[in-house]
Design an enzyme around this catalytic site. Structure first.
Site, PDB file in Angstrom:
ATOM      1  N   GLU A  61      68.311  49.026  70.206  1.00  0.00           N
ATOM      2  CA  GLU A  61      67.866  50.219  70.922  1.00  0.00           C
ATOM      3  C   GLU A  61      66.357  50.140  71.147  1.00  0.00           C
ATOM      4  O   GLU A  61      65.615  49.627  70.304  1.00  0.00           O
ATOM      5  CB  GLU A  61      68.232  51.470  70.113  1.00  0.00           C
ATOM      6  CG  GLU A  61      69.740  51.599  69.957  1.00  0.00           C
ATOM      7  CD  GLU A  61      70.195  52.850  69.205  1.00  0.00           C
ATOM      8  OE1 GLU A  61      71.286  53.335  69.518  1.00  0.00           O
ATOM      9  OE2 GLU A  61      69.474  53.341  68.327  1.00  0.00           O
TER      10      GLU A  61
ATOM     11  N   CYS B 213      58.887  51.998  72.494  1.00  0.00           N
ATOM     12  CA  CYS B 213      59.103  51.583  71.105  1.00  0.00           C
ATOM     13  C   CYS B 213      60.142  50.466  71.122  1.00  0.00           C
ATOM     14  O   CYS B 213      61.257  50.661  71.600  1.00  0.00           O
ATOM     15  CB  CYS B 213      59.600  52.791  70.309  1.00  0.00           C
ATOM     16  SG  CYS B 213      60.051  52.397  68.611  1.00  0.00           S
TER      17      CYS B 213
ATOM     18  N   CYS C  61      68.301  45.565  60.263  1.00  0.00           N
ATOM     19  CA  CYS C  61      67.071  45.310  59.508  1.00  0.00           C
ATOM     20  C   CYS C  61      67.455  44.951  58.079  1.00  0.00           C
ATOM     21  O   CYS C  61      68.390  45.520  57.522  1.00  0.00           O
ATOM     22  CB  CYS C  61      66.178  46.549  59.521  1.00  0.00           C
ATOM     23  SG  CYS C  61      64.594  46.283  58.684  1.00  0.00           S
TER      24      CYS C  61
ATOM     25  N   CYS D 169      65.258  50.125  53.537  1.00  0.00           N
ATOM     26  CA  CYS D 169      64.604  51.382  53.154  1.00  0.00           C
ATOM     27  C   CYS D 169      65.671  52.490  53.125  1.00  0.00           C
ATOM     28  O   CYS D 169      66.482  52.610  54.043  1.00  0.00           O
ATOM     29  CB  CYS D 169      63.491  51.740  54.134  1.00  0.00           C
ATOM     30  SG  CYS D 169      62.186  50.490  54.220  1.00  0.00           S
TER      31      CYS D 169
ATOM     32  N   CYS E 198      66.264  55.026  56.201  1.00  0.00           N
ATOM     33  CA  CYS E 198      66.221  54.505  57.575  1.00  0.00           C
ATOM     34  C   CYS E 198      67.586  53.988  58.017  1.00  0.00           C
ATOM     35  O   CYS E 198      68.201  53.165  57.331  1.00  0.00           O
ATOM     36  CB  CYS E 198      65.182  53.384  57.661  1.00  0.00           C
ATOM     37  SG  CYS E 198      65.043  52.652  59.302  1.00  0.00           S
TER      38      CYS E 198
ATOM     39  N   SER F 115      53.915  51.178  56.739  1.00  0.00           N
ATOM     40  CA  SER F 115      54.804  52.249  56.277  1.00  0.00           C
ATOM     41  C   SER F 115      54.670  52.355  54.764  1.00  0.00           C
ATOM     42  O   SER F 115      55.073  51.457  54.041  1.00  0.00           O
ATOM     43  CB  SER F 115      56.247  51.923  56.661  1.00  0.00           C
ATOM     44  OG  SER F 115      56.330  51.822  58.073  1.00  0.00           O
TER      45      SER F 115
ATOM     46  N   CYS G 100      62.179  58.282  64.889  1.00  0.00           N
ATOM     47  CA  CYS G 100      61.854  57.282  63.871  1.00  0.00           C
ATOM     48  C   CYS G 100      62.990  57.176  62.869  1.00  0.00           C
ATOM     49  O   CYS G 100      63.455  58.173  62.332  1.00  0.00           O
ATOM     50  CB  CYS G 100      60.612  57.696  63.092  1.00  0.00           C
ATOM     51  SG  CYS G 100      59.184  57.944  64.088  1.00  0.00           S
TER      52      CYS G 100
HETATM   53  N1  SAH Z   1      59.985  47.756  59.733  1.00  0.00           N
HETATM   54  C1  SAH Z   1      58.782  48.318  60.290  1.00  0.00           C
HETATM   55  C2  SAH Z   1      59.033  48.833  61.675  1.00  0.00           C
HETATM   56  C3  SAH Z   1      59.877  50.080  61.744  1.00  0.00           C
HETATM   57  S1  SAH Z   1      58.804  51.316  62.214  1.00  0.00           S
HETATM   58  C4  SAH Z   1      58.224  49.368  59.363  1.00  0.00           C
HETATM   59  O1  SAH Z   1      58.886  49.685  58.390  1.00  0.00           O
HETATM   60  O2  SAH Z   1      57.115  49.818  59.549  1.00  0.00           O
HETATM   61  C5  SAH Z   1      59.694  52.716  62.011  1.00  0.00           C
HETATM   62  C6  SAH Z   1      58.925  53.741  61.229  1.00  0.00           C
HETATM   63  O3  SAH Z   1      59.786  54.875  61.039  1.00  0.00           O
HETATM   64  C7  SAH Z   1      58.537  53.267  59.848  1.00  0.00           C
HETATM   65  O4  SAH Z   1      57.315  53.835  59.475  1.00  0.00           O
HETATM   66  C8  SAH Z   1      59.669  53.815  59.034  1.00  0.00           C
HETATM   67  O5  SAH Z   1      59.372  53.875  57.675  1.00  0.00           O
HETATM   68  C9  SAH Z   1      59.854  55.162  59.671  1.00  0.00           C
HETATM   69  N2  SAH Z   1      61.135  55.770  59.354  1.00  0.00           N
HETATM   70  C10 SAH Z   1      62.261  55.159  58.981  1.00  0.00           C
HETATM   71  N3  SAH Z   1      63.249  56.050  58.779  1.00  0.00           N
HETATM   72  C11 SAH Z   1      62.720  57.251  59.054  1.00  0.00           C
HETATM   73  C12 SAH Z   1      63.256  58.569  59.067  1.00  0.00           C
HETATM   74  N4  SAH Z   1      64.525  58.811  58.727  1.00  0.00           N
HETATM   75  N5  SAH Z   1      62.431  59.581  59.420  1.00  0.00           N
HETATM   76  C13 SAH Z   1      61.156  59.345  59.771  1.00  0.00           C
HETATM   77  N6  SAH Z   1      60.601  58.126  59.796  1.00  0.00           N
HETATM   78  C14 SAH Z   1      61.383  57.087  59.430  1.00  0.00           C
END
Ligand code: SAH
Length: 360
Positions: free
Chosen positions: A90, A103, A110, A114, A117, A210, A331
């Site tokens: 996406e 984006c 992935c 996390c 996510c 992050s 996000c």
């Molecule tokens: N793997 C990279 C790129 C993904 S960026 C990273 O972790 O930075 C996507 C961003 O959205 C990251 O900061 C991630 O931690 C955040 N994110 C993931 N799940 C989320 C959620 N449920 N709500 C808000 N932010 C989230």
């Protein structure tokens, strides 16, 4: 065989020569690719027919199509992009007053796992190649101008460093799409070796990290990557990066109700962030995800308390909101999907009309 969208503009002369083709064609080819935005070599009508045929065999254009478009009420659009092997990612288009941000994803799924996510809920299927990452941009670019790019879709860019960097260099190249380096932001969950590598590139991409938790105990619980590279190592890598590049690092902190949202956490966060010169913080309320119904979005009062604690500690902080929630485009909500074989959904869902975005 090299795909056309994985060849940097500066490399075209040499690769043409390798194939016994005339190097002076490079500029014409680049014009077709990145000014006319062709989607098949047949559309490169400024080139002689035999050359077009040879380009088709030697440097094919990546097969990628938009198979679904989800519109959010805030103007955000999410495109589901399918590649030749049927895998999908996406990518999200986010209009704002003075910019139009894309984006992009760097992996199918992935591997970082996390907890909050959706992208990592089912692990990583595979990394994207540089030309596939560029293809996400090309599909979006054909729908309208793009002024900014954030590598914040599915996947961990530093776990697919080489292909991601090649794609970004191409998108940044003057004779390519020419998107300014300062308009391109990479985001990592903290894969430490990536920091020194990025610093050594000498390109002014923006970097986000992050963070999401200011203690090892909580961070390891939320983000398994912290067990491999704990906070101390991560912060040291960040500090070295800012020293080497003189560039700011932005820490992303997703606030999760009852998990990382106490005043004490905010105070600890302020102390942690201050270990990195030239750092700032983006606070983002959690976007809900299906696989963790126990993780809830914090209320505005909590977000403001957090902001207040950081500001008082003189940490430069911004409150951000996620866009596109009602289209599952916010996000952390992007995910890999399996689709029926090619062709079945296409007729019903593909929007064949290139549309232009009206600035808001
Ligand atoms: N793997 C990279 C790129 C993904 S960026 C990273 O972790 O930075 C996507 C961003 O959205 C990251 O900061 C991630 O931690 C955040 N994110 C993931 N799940 C989320 C959620 N449920 N709500 C808000 N932010 C989230």
């Amino acid at each position: 065989m090299r795909k056309a969208w994985s060849i940097l503009p500066d490399e075209w002369k040499a690769v043409l020569q390798e194939r016994g083709l005339r190097p002076f064609r490079a500029d014409q080819i680049l014009h077709c690719l990145y000014r006319d935005w062709i989607s098949t070599w047949d559309d490169a009508t400024t080139l002689p027919k035999e050359l077009r045929e040879q380009l088709k065999t030697d440097f094919p254009l990546t097969v990628a199509e938009v198979v679904e478009v989800s519109q959010s009420s805030d103007g955000t659009e999410k495109l589901l992009v399918r590649f030749e092997d049927g895998n999908t990612v996406e990518t999200v288009l986010i209009p704002a007053k003075d910019r139009f941000t894309q984006c992009i994803s760097t992996q199918v799924g992935c591997g970082m796992g996390c907890a909050f996510c959706a992208s990592g809920a089912n692990g990583v299927v595979r990394s994207l190649t540089a030309d596939e990452i560029v293809a996400e941009y090309m599909l979006a670019r054909r729908r309208g101008e793009i002024t900014n790019m954030v590598v914040m879709g599915m996947g961990e860019p530093f776990a697919n460093y080489d292909e991601t960097m090649r794609a970004l260099k191409l998108i940044n190249a003057g004779k390519g799409p020419n998107l300014g380096a300062r308009h391109i932001t990479l985001s990592t969950c903290g894969v430490v070796p990536g920091f020194a590598r990025l610093a050594s590139e000498g390109i002014q991409f923006e970097l986000s990290v992050s963070l999401h938790a200011p203690t090892d105990e909580l961070r390891s619980e939320l983000m398994p990557v912290n067990k491999r590279w704990p906070l101390d190592e991560l912060l040291r890598a960040c500090a070295e990066y800012t020293k080497a590049t003189k560039r700011i690092i932005t820490f992303e902190y997703t606030v999760i109700k009852g998990v990382n949202d106490s005043r004490e956490m905010a105070e600890t966060l302020a102390r942690v962030v201050k270990r990195v010169p030239m750092a700032k913080v983006n606070l983002i309320p959690l976007s809900p995800v299906d696989h963790r119904p126990d993780f809830k979005t914090p209320d505005d009062k909590t977000m403001l308390m957090f902001l207040d604690v950081l500001m008082r500690a003189k940490v430069q902080t911004m409150l951000r909101r996620s866009r596109g929630k009602d289209a599952n485009a916010a996000c952390g909500q992007l995910r890999a999907r399996s689709l029926p074989p090619r062709g079945i959904r296409r007729a019903a869902t593909l929007n064949p009309q290139p549309s232009t975005f009206s600035p808001q």
